[in-house]
Design an enzyme around this catalytic site. Structure first.
Site, PDB file in Angstrom:
ATOM      1  N   LYS A  13       0.829  -1.211   0.000  1.00 19.22           N
ATOM      2  CA  LYS A  13       0.000   0.000   0.000  1.00 19.22           C
ATOM      3  C   LYS A  13       0.865   1.264   0.000  1.00 19.22           C
ATOM      4  O   LYS A  13       0.642   2.178  -0.784  1.00 19.22           O
ATOM      5  CB  LYS A  13      -0.931   0.010   1.232  1.00 19.22           C
ATOM      6  CG  LYS A  13      -1.905  -1.165   1.290  1.00 19.22           C
ATOM      7  CD  LYS A  13      -2.827  -1.089   2.477  1.00 19.22           C
ATOM      8  CE  LYS A  13      -2.116  -1.226   3.804  1.00 19.22           C
ATOM      9  NZ  LYS A  13      -1.470  -2.545   4.037  1.00 19.22           N
ATOM     10  N   ARG A  88     -10.316   0.505   9.055  1.00 14.40           N
ATOM     11  CA  ARG A  88      -9.807  -0.843   9.287  1.00 14.40           C
ATOM     12  C   ARG A  88     -10.766  -1.695  10.100  1.00 14.40           C
ATOM     13  O   ARG A  88     -10.487  -2.875  10.325  1.00 14.40           O
ATOM     14  CB  ARG A  88      -8.511  -0.731  10.103  1.00 14.40           C
ATOM     15  CG  ARG A  88      -7.248  -1.117   9.394  1.00 14.40           C
ATOM     16  CD  ARG A  88      -6.114  -0.721  10.325  1.00 14.40           C
ATOM     17  NE  ARG A  88      -4.938  -1.468  10.103  1.00 14.40           N
ATOM     18  CZ  ARG A  88      -3.873  -1.002   9.444  1.00 14.40           C
ATOM     19  NH1 ARG A  88      -3.873   0.192   8.925  1.00 14.40           N
ATOM     20  NH2 ARG A  88      -2.812  -1.752   9.323  1.00 14.40           N
ATOM     21  N   ARG A 127      11.542  -6.400   4.487  1.00 13.61           N
ATOM     22  CA  ARG A 127      11.421  -4.926   4.490  1.00 13.61           C
ATOM     23  C   ARG A 127      12.421  -4.305   5.462  1.00 13.61           C
ATOM     24  O   ARG A 127      12.626  -4.795   6.568  1.00 13.61           O
ATOM     25  CB  ARG A 127      10.004  -4.509   4.905  1.00 13.61           C
ATOM     26  CG  ARG A 127       9.878  -2.988   5.026  1.00 13.61           C
ATOM     27  CD  ARG A 127       8.467  -2.501   5.058  1.00 13.61           C
ATOM     28  NE  ARG A 127       7.694  -3.033   6.170  1.00 13.61           N
ATOM     29  CZ  ARG A 127       6.384  -2.822   6.316  1.00 13.61           C
ATOM     30  NH1 ARG A 127       5.718  -2.117   5.410  1.00 13.61           N
ATOM     31  NH2 ARG A 127       5.752  -3.329   7.334  1.00 13.61           N
ATOM     32  N   ARG A 160      11.201  -2.767  11.087  1.00 12.04           N
ATOM     33  CA  ARG A 160      10.131  -2.254  11.925  1.00 12.04           C
ATOM     34  C   ARG A 160       9.887  -3.209  13.083  1.00 12.04           C
ATOM     35  O   ARG A 160       9.991  -4.414  12.912  1.00 12.04           O
ATOM     36  CB  ARG A 160       8.840  -2.091  11.089  1.00 12.04           C
ATOM     37  CG  ARG A 160       8.573  -0.670  10.660  1.00 12.04           C
ATOM     38  CD  ARG A 160       7.483  -0.520   9.654  1.00 12.04           C
ATOM     39  NE  ARG A 160       6.179  -1.070  10.024  1.00 12.04           N
ATOM     40  CZ  ARG A 160       5.067  -0.888   9.305  1.00 12.04           C
ATOM     41  NH1 ARG A 160       5.111  -0.166   8.203  1.00 12.04           N
ATOM     42  NH2 ARG A 160       3.931  -1.427   9.676  1.00 12.04           N
ATOM     43  N   ARG A 171      -0.856  -9.580  12.986  1.00 12.44           N
ATOM     44  CA  ARG A 171      -1.438  -8.513  12.147  1.00 12.44           C
ATOM     45  C   ARG A 171      -2.298  -9.122  11.038  1.00 12.44           C
ATOM     46  O   ARG A 171      -3.366  -8.603  10.715  1.00 12.44           O
ATOM     47  CB  ARG A 171      -0.317  -7.654  11.535  1.00 12.44           C
ATOM     48  CG  ARG A 171       0.376  -6.773  12.568  1.00 12.44           C
ATOM     49  CD  ARG A 171       1.739  -6.317  12.090  1.00 12.44           C
ATOM     50  NE  ARG A 171       1.695  -5.477  10.908  1.00 12.44           N
ATOM     51  CZ  ARG A 171       2.731  -5.297  10.089  1.00 12.44           C
ATOM     52  NH1 ARG A 171       3.887  -5.910  10.312  1.00 12.44           N
ATOM     53  NH2 ARG A 171       2.621  -4.512   9.046  1.00 12.44           N
TER      54      ARG A 171
HETATM   55  P1  AP5 Z   1       4.841  -1.615   1.819  1.00 11.53           P
HETATM   56  O1  AP5 Z   1       4.538  -0.702   0.687  1.00 11.53           O
HETATM   57  O2  AP5 Z   1       5.645  -1.055   2.978  1.00 11.53           O
HETATM   58  O3  AP5 Z   1       3.510  -2.345   2.346  1.00 11.53           O
HETATM   59  P2  AP5 Z   1       2.251  -1.795   3.143  1.00 11.53           P
HETATM   60  O4  AP5 Z   1       1.047  -2.476   2.562  1.00 11.53           O
HETATM   61  O5  AP5 Z   1       2.254  -0.302   3.184  1.00 11.53           O
HETATM   62  O6  AP5 Z   1       2.582  -2.453   4.565  1.00 11.53           O
HETATM   63  P3  AP5 Z   1       2.376  -1.968   6.041  1.00 11.53           P
HETATM   64  O7  AP5 Z   1       3.056  -3.030   6.878  1.00 11.53           O
HETATM   65  O8  AP5 Z   1       2.873  -0.563   6.253  1.00 11.53           O
HETATM   66  O9  AP5 Z   1       0.839  -2.046   6.194  1.00 11.53           O
HETATM   67  P4  AP5 Z   1       0.050  -2.235   7.492  1.00 11.53           P
HETATM   68  O10 AP5 Z   1      -1.340  -2.066   7.012  1.00 11.53           O
HETATM   69  O11 AP5 Z   1       0.366  -3.481   8.247  1.00 11.53           O
HETATM   70  O12 AP5 Z   1       0.637  -1.131   8.449  1.00 11.53           O
HETATM   71  P5  AP5 Z   1       0.265   0.383   8.749  1.00 11.53           P
HETATM   72  O13 AP5 Z   1       1.513   1.157   8.607  1.00 11.53           O
HETATM   73  O14 AP5 Z   1      -0.956   0.830   8.030  1.00 11.53           O
HETATM   74  O15 AP5 Z   1       5.605  -2.893   1.220  1.00 11.53           O
HETATM   75  C1  AP5 Z   1       6.086  -3.939   2.058  1.00 11.53           C
HETATM   76  C2  AP5 Z   1       7.454  -4.431   1.543  1.00 11.53           C
HETATM   77  O16 AP5 Z   1       7.264  -5.049   0.266  1.00 11.53           O
HETATM   78  C3  AP5 Z   1       8.490  -3.328   1.321  1.00 11.53           C
HETATM   79  O17 AP5 Z   1       9.760  -3.805   1.670  1.00 11.53           O
HETATM   80  C4  AP5 Z   1       8.419  -3.026  -0.182  1.00 11.53           C
HETATM   81  O18 AP5 Z   1       9.647  -2.564  -0.700  1.00 11.53           O
HETATM   82  C5  AP5 Z   1       8.037  -4.386  -0.733  1.00 11.53           C
HETATM   83  N1  AP5 Z   1       7.157  -4.299  -1.922  1.00 11.53           N
HETATM   84  C6  AP5 Z   1       6.111  -3.475  -2.090  1.00 11.53           C
HETATM   85  N2  AP5 Z   1       5.532  -3.701  -3.285  1.00 11.53           N
HETATM   86  C7  AP5 Z   1       6.231  -4.720  -3.869  1.00 11.53           C
HETATM   87  C8  AP5 Z   1       6.116  -5.425  -5.100  1.00 11.53           C
HETATM   88  N3  AP5 Z   1       5.165  -5.110  -6.004  1.00 11.53           N
HETATM   89  N4  AP5 Z   1       6.998  -6.403  -5.361  1.00 11.53           N
HETATM   90  C9  AP5 Z   1       7.965  -6.718  -4.470  1.00 11.53           C
HETATM   91  N5  AP5 Z   1       8.139  -6.094  -3.280  1.00 11.53           N
HETATM   92  C10 AP5 Z   1       7.269  -5.098  -2.983  1.00 11.53           C
HETATM   93  O19 AP5 Z   1      -0.170   0.266  10.282  1.00 11.53           O
HETATM   94  C11 AP5 Z   1       0.793  -0.040  11.286  1.00 11.53           C
HETATM   95  C12 AP5 Z   1       0.109  -0.114  12.654  1.00 11.53           C
HETATM   96  O20 AP5 Z   1      -0.513   1.160  12.974  1.00 11.53           O
HETATM   97  C13 AP5 Z   1      -1.042  -1.126  12.783  1.00 11.53           C
HETATM   98  O21 AP5 Z   1      -0.585  -2.420  13.073  1.00 11.53           O
HETATM   99  C14 AP5 Z   1      -1.847  -0.502  13.954  1.00 11.53           C
HETATM  100  O22 AP5 Z   1      -1.216  -0.758  15.192  1.00 11.53           O
HETATM  101  C15 AP5 Z   1      -1.746   0.983  13.672  1.00 11.53           C
HETATM  102  N6  AP5 Z   1      -2.843   1.490  12.824  1.00 11.53           N
HETATM  103  C16 AP5 Z   1      -2.735   2.041  11.579  1.00 11.53           C
HETATM  104  N7  AP5 Z   1      -3.938   2.377  11.096  1.00 11.53           N
HETATM  105  C17 AP5 Z   1      -4.844   2.046  12.057  1.00 11.53           C
HETATM  106  C18 AP5 Z   1      -6.261   2.121  12.138  1.00 11.53           C
HETATM  107  N8  AP5 Z   1      -6.985   2.626  11.120  1.00 11.53           N
HETATM  108  N9  AP5 Z   1      -6.873   1.669  13.248  1.00 11.53           N
HETATM  109  C19 AP5 Z   1      -6.166   1.165  14.287  1.00 11.53           C
HETATM  110  N10 AP5 Z   1      -4.810   1.055  14.264  1.00 11.53           N
HETATM  111  C20 AP5 Z   1      -4.158   1.484  13.166  1.00 11.53           C
END
Ligand code: AP5
Length: 215
Positions: A13, A88, A127, A160, A171
């Site tokens: 994402k 979410r 990552r 991370r 997760r």
């Molecule tokens: P990346 O682009 O970093 O993936 P992502 O989908 O953004 O992953 P996240 O782990 O950030 O998502 P998440 O939803 O778990 O966490 P968030 O930050 O929202 O890509 C991942 C890896 O793959 C990278 O190394 C990249 O280089 C590689 N990659 C990408 N695309 C690729 C491709 N096409 N081919 C090969 N490699 C590729 O949330 C974190 C925490 O915040 C949650 O756990 C929670 O505690 C809190 N939080 C956030 N939002 C809320 C909410 N709405 N409500 C409650 N808690 C919340």
């Protein structure tokens, strides 16, 4: 453009949001980035949510609702936005509907990125993020020029706290139980575009553009 970007942890994402931000010229509002920035800065919000983030659990719906209402009310979101990581839960979906209704706004699209669980584990396991500027790398797919060092700012790359295998599995479980129903609700409304996120980031972005009607 007012877009919600959804998908399992690590599906890409953040990677695609950066490209969409440039293409559409709208702010990328990532709730995960906002919370991690708060932790890095050591603010009151950051101290409150650090343990929750490290454990891969969800921050409370009330706190997230206040955060999103404030963020969507800022002037730069008037012309559009890209929401990444919100809503979410079913409660957050209802809250977002209410916030948008109060602002007389409608979403243009909800994009759901999909990939196999094996690929998710591979992406998150490899990552690395920059401890200085938070740029995202992958040890195999997107390595830095010098191992362990950010190309952009020269700071050290780290994993991370929530990218250990145990926390990744927690997760994924939370995604299935709390967030999948949100995607299902958007699907029932006819608003959901499902995009195959396998393959390289450029190919995924081409599919996203097509889903949004760009040629
Ligand atoms: P990346 O682009 O970093 O993936 P992502 O989908 O953004 O992953 P996240 O782990 O950030 O998502 P998440 O939803 O778990 O966490 P968030 O930050 O929202 O890509 C991942 C890896 O793959 C990278 O190394 C990249 O280089 C590689 N990659 C990408 N695309 C690729 C491709 N096409 N081919 C090969 N490699 C590729 O949330 C974190 C925490 O915040 C949650 O756990 C929670 O505690 C809190 N939080 C956030 N939002 C809320 C909410 N709405 N409500 C409650 N808690 C919340």
């Amino acid at each position: 453009m007012r877009i919600v970007l959804m998908g399992m942890p690590g599906v890409g994402k953040g990677t695609q949001a950066e490209r969409l931000r440039v293409e559409f010229g709208v702010p990328h509002i990532s709730t995960g980035d906002i919370l991690r920035d708060a932790v890095r800065e050591g603010s009151a919000l950051g101290r409150r949510v650090k343990a929750t983030l490290d454990a891969g659990e969800l921050v409370s719906d009330e706190l997230m609702q206040a955060l999103i209402r404030e963020r969507l009310g800022r002037p730069d979101a008037r012309g559009g936005f890209l929401l990444d990581g919100y809503p979410r839960t079913a409660e957050q979906l209802a809250a977002l509907d209410a916030i948008l209704g109060a602002l007389s706004l409608r979403l243009d699209a909800v994009l759901l990125l999909t990939a196999s669980e094996a690929e998710i584990l591979r992406r998150l396991g490899g990552r690395r993020i920059c401890s200085g500027c938070a740029a995202v790398y992958h040890v195999d797919d997107h390595p830095p020029a010098a191992p362990g060092v950010c190309d952009r700012c020269g700071a050290a790359l780290v994993q991370r706290e929530d990218d250990t295998e145990r926390v990744i599995r927690a997760r994924l479980q939370l995604y299935r139980s709390r967030t999948q129903p949100v995607a299902d609700a958007y699907r029932q409304r006819g608003a959901l575009h499902e995009i195959d996120a396998a393959g390289d980031p450029a190919g995924v972005f081409a599919r996203l553009r097509r889903a949004l009607g760009r040629t």
